[in-house]
Write a protein that holds these residues in place. Structure first.
Motif, PDB file in Angstrom:
ATOM      1  N   LEU A  27      20.434   4.330   0.773  1.00 27.64           N
ATOM      2  CA  LEU A  27      19.112   4.465  -0.093  1.00 27.64           C
ATOM      3  C   LEU A  27      19.497   4.791  -1.415  1.00 27.64           C
ATOM      4  O   LEU A  27      20.107   6.163  -1.511  1.00 27.64           O
ATOM      5  CB  LEU A  27      18.132   5.365   0.625  1.00 27.64           C
ATOM      6  CG  LEU A  27      16.844   5.409  -0.360  1.00 27.64           C
ATOM      7  CD1 LEU A  27      16.290   4.281  -0.372  1.00 27.64           C
ATOM      8  CD2 LEU A  27      15.897   6.642   0.332  1.00 27.64           C
ATOM      9  N   GLU A  42      18.657  -0.123  -0.239  1.00 29.74           N
ATOM     10  CA  GLU A  42      17.305   0.013  -0.537  1.00 29.74           C
ATOM     11  C   GLU A  42      17.285   1.024  -1.740  1.00 29.74           C
ATOM     12  O   GLU A  42      18.004   1.766  -1.873  1.00 29.74           O
ATOM     13  CB  GLU A  42      16.687   0.231   0.663  1.00 29.74           C
ATOM     14  CG  GLU A  42      16.192  -0.696   1.646  1.00 29.74           C
ATOM     15  CD  GLU A  42      15.222  -0.537   2.665  1.00 29.74           C
ATOM     16  OE1 GLU A  42      14.584   0.674   2.253  1.00 29.74           O
ATOM     17  OE2 GLU A  42      14.885  -1.043   3.379  1.00 29.74           O
ATOM     18  N   ALA A  65      14.954   3.326  -4.472  1.00 29.26           N
ATOM     19  CA  ALA A  65      13.460   4.098  -4.790  1.00 29.26           C
ATOM     20  C   ALA A  65      13.507   4.513  -6.093  1.00 29.26           C
ATOM     21  O   ALA A  65      14.506   4.738  -6.634  1.00 29.26           O
ATOM     22  CB  ALA A  65      13.199   5.201  -3.695  1.00 29.26           C
ATOM     23  N   GLU A  81       8.874   8.242   1.584  1.00 25.41           N
ATOM     24  CA  GLU A  81       8.327   7.390   2.417  1.00 25.41           C
ATOM     25  C   GLU A  81       9.227   6.326   2.980  1.00 25.41           C
ATOM     26  O   GLU A  81       9.112   6.006   4.246  1.00 25.41           O
ATOM     27  CB  GLU A  81       7.330   6.468   1.621  1.00 25.41           C
ATOM     28  CG  GLU A  81       6.146   7.365   0.974  1.00 25.41           C
ATOM     29  CD  GLU A  81       5.383   8.076   2.171  1.00 25.41           C
ATOM     30  OE1 GLU A  81       4.946   7.303   3.393  1.00 25.41           O
ATOM     31  OE2 GLU A  81       5.193   9.215   2.319  1.00 25.41           O
ATOM     32  N   LYS A  82      10.247   6.072   2.503  1.00 25.77           N
ATOM     33  CA  LYS A  82      11.463   5.159   3.013  1.00 25.77           C
ATOM     34  C   LYS A  82      12.057   5.643   4.035  1.00 25.77           C
ATOM     35  O   LYS A  82      12.199   5.176   5.233  1.00 25.77           O
ATOM     36  CB  LYS A  82      12.448   4.378   1.883  1.00 25.77           C
ATOM     37  CG  LYS A  82      11.646   3.454   1.041  1.00 25.77           C
ATOM     38  CD  LYS A  82      12.753   3.126   0.034  1.00 25.77           C
ATOM     39  CE  LYS A  82      11.932   1.926  -0.843  1.00 25.77           C
ATOM     40  NZ  LYS A  82      11.922   0.590  -0.189  1.00 25.77           N
ATOM     41  N   ASN A 105      10.423   5.982   7.432  1.00 24.47           N
ATOM     42  CA  ASN A 105      10.594   4.757   8.456  1.00 24.47           C
ATOM     43  C   ASN A 105      11.911   3.988   8.508  1.00 24.47           C
ATOM     44  O   ASN A 105      12.056   2.826   9.320  1.00 24.47           O
ATOM     45  CB  ASN A 105       9.645   3.685   7.545  1.00 24.47           C
ATOM     46  CG  ASN A 105       8.076   4.104   7.353  1.00 24.47           C
ATOM     47  OD1 ASN A 105       7.652   4.975   8.242  1.00 24.47           O
ATOM     48  ND2 ASN A 105       7.612   4.242   6.290  1.00 24.47           N
ATOM     49  N   GLN A 106      12.979   4.355   8.079  1.00 25.51           N
ATOM     50  CA  GLN A 106      14.298   3.977   8.153  1.00 25.51           C
ATOM     51  C   GLN A 106      15.393   4.973   7.979  1.00 25.51           C
ATOM     52  O   GLN A 106      15.270   5.832   7.455  1.00 25.51           O
ATOM     53  CB  GLN A 106      14.347   3.103   6.877  1.00 25.51           C
ATOM     54  CG  GLN A 106      15.679   2.281   6.869  1.00 25.51           C
ATOM     55  CD  GLN A 106      16.051   1.477   8.214  1.00 25.51           C
ATOM     56  OE1 GLN A 106      15.169   0.541   8.497  1.00 25.51           O
ATOM     57  NE2 GLN A 106      16.967   1.702   9.038  1.00 25.51           N
ATOM     58  N   SER A 124       9.909  -1.616   7.821  1.00 25.79           N
ATOM     59  CA  SER A 124      10.313  -1.214   6.328  1.00 25.79           C
ATOM     60  C   SER A 124      10.927  -2.678   5.911  1.00 25.79           C
ATOM     61  O   SER A 124      10.903  -3.040   4.662  1.00 25.79           O
ATOM     62  CB  SER A 124      10.994  -0.071   5.870  1.00 25.79           C
ATOM     63  OG  SER A 124      12.303  -0.112   6.696  1.00 25.79           O
TER      64      SER A 124
END
Length: 634
Positions: free
Chosen positions: A391, A415, A417, A425-426, A429-430, A591
């Motif tokens: 992330l 991913e 952000a 939030e990410k 969920n992951q 996600s």
């Protein structure tokens, strides 16, 4: 009453006049000295009464006599005059700065003369001169910095513009090389400033690592091979046999010292050679005093400048900066680094002949088994090529693009952000292998975000977090660690820097997320179905069975749509199955569905979609058989 009688009368106090530290003169309006106290001996070097009968103006610096005479005449109109500066000739022939306050005897005693109370202001004048010099040096430094920073930035912007004009392959390579060179110059300048700030704040720490100069020096010298070959100068080094031993110290800082010295030698040498000679000057009680000499046949340094070349923001001459560039901080940093290791640095130089810088540093002597050969970087990259789930939390578009491109080369799935709030939030969920966290972001900065993550439930709270920060001082690093981050990487960073941080320093390996899902930490969660059905097992089994039977054909369709780049169809498939993943509590995969739907719908991030879809389908095919077991009656 004449002045002589006034003096003999002793109308001023002995404690103040005779024994005081101030110099007291009694002079008439023409400057004739009728009295002076004993302080002239200590300050000016004259014996008692030796100046009586002489003219005061004969001792004033000749070029300022007219100005002092004018102030004398103006003082005749006033009862008291303050703070008149002048320079008085001392016994040793030097002039000393004094300042007098004058009491006009005309107003008190009706006499044509003054009592001059003179204070020694030499230190004050020297301090003022030093402040002026430092101010000029800093102004010159800022001017240099403006030039040094703007020059590579101008090169980067200019070359980037040329790259946008469809250059030929050869031109493209030239422009990219120029951009890289400019960026490296900019990094050197910034690092110099940061190093000096760390040194002057007392926050620079030294490592105690085993090393051998025979390993360190050859690779260092090789970095200057191209520059030396371009200038047709010969660079050679010699390491005495007495130094073929393990030393304990900070090889990175020693490397920095030598890079600065050799870089200067290459910069200021236009023909001839550069020699680096390393020797063990002496050994005592387990300490080896290493002496390293860097000798060049360059332009040399004027004798009068040898004492200032180690000062901050200083080069031997302002024209040096204009001609050769640089911050003027290199030798300052070298001197500080050497002295902080209880060593010393000296220089011998002769104009148009060359210079020799000698560094002496004491190192503890280590044992052969205390050092190990460094791992081959290419081998490490091959070993660590398995995909990480990353992330990247970064608000700057260019920085995001750069980091993602680097990670993509290592087959990492990334991913992004744009601020801390989106990142949280990410993470809910992951599960990620690592979070690369920018510090200064809108909405929620890196410190706040990290603290929030560390308060989550496991496993999210335990994710490794690496700060990506342009603020790389010791205080900034400590703040990152205090917020809960595992490590930091200063910007700008190279791909090798990022690789070392992830795979060598943190030793990250991809988690087997799908296998975990099949085991104790399942990726699916049927709590929602139990809640809405009142824990009706038949209902739950029916819903699970329907899901495991209807999803595989959709996955096949998604693969077909991806292969045909039918983004609209791909978005429709993702939208169709999205609610089902919520029912099954497949939040980590949800996600990915959101990513696929959103970017397929608007044809964005199309370069990432193939990896995301393939990874999504792969995980689904592993999870579905595990989930199907829930549909079998107990």
């Amino acid at each position: 009453m004449r002045i002589e009688q006034y003096v003999q009368k002793g109308s001023f106090y002995k404690a103040v006049v005779e024994d005081g530290s101030d110099i007291i003169f009694v002079v008439d309006y023409n400057g004739k000295i009728h009295y002076h106290n004993a302080s002239v001996l200590e300050t000016l070097g004259y014996r008692a009464k030796s100046l009586i009968g002489k003219n005061f103006f004969d001792f004033v610096r000749p070029e300022t006599v007219n100005d002092v005479t004018r102030q004398f005449k103006q003082s005749q109109k006033r009862a008291f005059t303050e703070n008149v500066e002048f320079q008085f000739l001392c016994k040793d022939g030097d002039f000393r700065f004094l300042e007098f306050n004058a009491i006009n005897l005309k107003h008190k005693e009706g006499l044509d003369g003054f009592i001059l109370d003179c204070r020694d202001i030499m230190q004050r004048k020297e301090n003022e001169a030093e402040l002026v010099r430092l101010q000029k040096a800093k102004e010159q430094f800022l001017a240099n910095m403006s030039h040094e920073i703007r020059t590579p930035i101008n090169g980067i912007v200019g070359m980037a513009n040329l790259l946008s004009q469809n250059p030929s392959p050869v031109e493209r390579e030239t422009y990219l090389s120029a951009i890289k060179h400019s960026a490296e110059n900019l990094t050197v300048i910034i690092n110099d400033i940061l190093d000096l700030a760390a040194i002057e704040s007392g926050k620079l720490k030294f490592e105690k690592i085993a090393f051998n100069l025979r390993d360190l020096l050859p690779s260092l010298i090789s970095t200057f091979t191209y520059q030396a070959r371009e200038k047709r100068i010969h660079v050679d080094y010699q390491i005495d046999d007495s130094l073929n031993k393990i030393l304990l110290g900070d090889p990175v800082r020693l490397n920095q010292i030598l890079i600065n010295l050799v870089s200067n030698a290459v910069k200021f040498t236009h023909n001839g050679s550069i020699k680096i000679h390393c020797m063990a000057e002496r050994e005592t009680k387990g300490i080896c005093w290493v002496k390293i000499e860097v000798e060049d046949t360059g332009v040399g340094i004027p004798q009068e400048k040898l004492n200032t070349i180690f000062e901050s923001f200083s080069q031997a001459d302002a024209s040096v900066t204009r001609k050769y560039g640089g911050t003027g901080l290199g030798l300052t940093i070298v001197k500080q680094l050497v002295e902080l290791q209880k060593g010393s640095i000296t220089v011998r130089s002769k104009e148009h002949v060359g210079s020799t810088f000698s560094v002496r540093i004491p190192y503890a002597i280590g044992k052969a088994d205390e050092t190990s050969a460094p791992k081959n970087a290419r081998a490490m990259k091959k070993a660590g090529a398995a995909k990480l789930f990353v992330l990247l939390v970064e608000d700057n578009d260019i920085n995001r693009l750069y980091a993602k491109s680097v990670l993509k080369n290592w087959n990492c799935y990334t991913e992004t952000a744009e601020n801390g709030l989106v990142a949280i939030e990410k993470i809910k969920n992951q599960e990620y292998d690592v979070v690369l966290m920018d510090i200064q972001m809108p909405v929620m900065d890196g410190y706040e975000t990290t603290r929030a993550i560390r308060m989550m439930e496991t496993p999210a709270r335990n994710v490794p977090i690496v700060a990506l920060t342009a603020n790389a001082t010791k205080a900034d690093v400590e703040k990152c660690i205090a917020a809960g981050m595992n490590d930091y990487l200063p910007k700008p960073f190279s791909p090798d820097d990022l690789y070392r941080k992830l795979f060598q320093d943190l030793r990250l390996t991809p988690k087997e997320k799908v296998k975990k899902a099949a085991g104790q930490n399942k990726l699916y969660n049927l709590d929602y179905l139990r809640s809405v059905s009142g824990n009706n097992e038949d209902f739950i089994r029916e819903m699970v069975l329907t899901f495991t039977q209807t999803i595989p054909p959709v996955l096949d369709e998604m693969k077909v749509a991806l292969d045909g780049k039918d983004w609209e169809r791909l978005a429709r498939m993702a939208h169709q199955i999205k609610p089902s993943f919520t029912l099954m509590g497949l939040n980590p995969l949800r996600s990915s569905i959101l990513f696929i739907e959103e970017n397929s719908k608007y044809s964005t991030k199309l370069d990432e979609l193939p990896d995301v879809v393939s990874d999504f389908v792969r995980q689904c095919r592993v999870i579905l058989p595990e989930l199907a077991k829930e549909a079998v009656p107990a």
